[in-house]
Design an enzyme around this catalytic site. Sequence first.
Site, PDB file in Angstrom:
ATOM      1  N   CYS A  37     -35.920  21.390 -24.386  1.00 33.08           N
ATOM      2  CA  CYS A  37     -36.720  22.617 -24.353  1.00 33.08           C
ATOM      3  C   CYS A  37     -37.650  22.641 -25.560  1.00 33.08           C
ATOM      4  O   CYS A  37     -37.209  22.520 -26.710  1.00 33.08           O
ATOM      5  CB  CYS A  37     -35.797  23.828 -24.359  1.00 33.08           C
ATOM      6  SG  CYS A  37     -36.645  25.406 -24.462  1.00 33.08           S
ATOM      7  N   CYS A  40     -36.966  25.626 -27.960  1.00 40.12           N
ATOM      8  CA  CYS A  40     -35.748  25.411 -28.753  1.00 40.12           C
ATOM      9  C   CYS A  40     -35.992  24.375 -29.844  1.00 40.12           C
ATOM     10  O   CYS A  40     -35.529  24.522 -30.974  1.00 40.12           O
ATOM     11  CB  CYS A  40     -34.608  24.955 -27.852  1.00 40.12           C
ATOM     12  SG  CYS A  40     -34.143  26.171 -26.600  1.00 40.12           S
TER      13      CYS A  40
END
Length: 174
Positions: A37, A40
């Site tokens: 991600c 993230c």
Amino acid sequence: ELSDLERHLTQQSALELRTEFQGRFRNISRIMDCVGCEKCRLWGKLQILGLGTALKILMTEGDAINLQRNEIIAFINTLAQLSKSVYSVNEWRQRELQDAATRMASPLAFALAVAALLSCVMKRQKKISAEKNKEPTTAAAVEVGPTLAVSAPAAPVGNSGTTTATRSVAVAES
């Protein structure tokens, strides 16, 4: 006061510690590259850079600390995130305390209600038993079946002061 040798060893160990921290933070940053991600990965790298900057500030001797723009931004962001975390933990503890008080209050309120009810029942039973044990001293009407019996207190007979039995008069129901 430290001797020259002690100062040199302290500076040497501080430099070794600093290079070790830098190596570990670079390693963590490389590990963060593997995160799928993008958000993230970005937030993770930002937090790591902020922590690294904090350690850089702590380990730098003297007043002159050279920080890059991205280090300052990461440091401030990391401080903000940590302060939010501390605030959240305090809120959670308060909620947990309130929930515990609420869980304890319900059974306690129930127990108090039962105790109050039992107290009322016991007072009522004492009152009823006191009324049953009380001897009538005045005229009282008692319903017995279809007739009404009236009883009156005993009256003295003659001069001896002795009393005769209570008189009852049965009156037919109309």
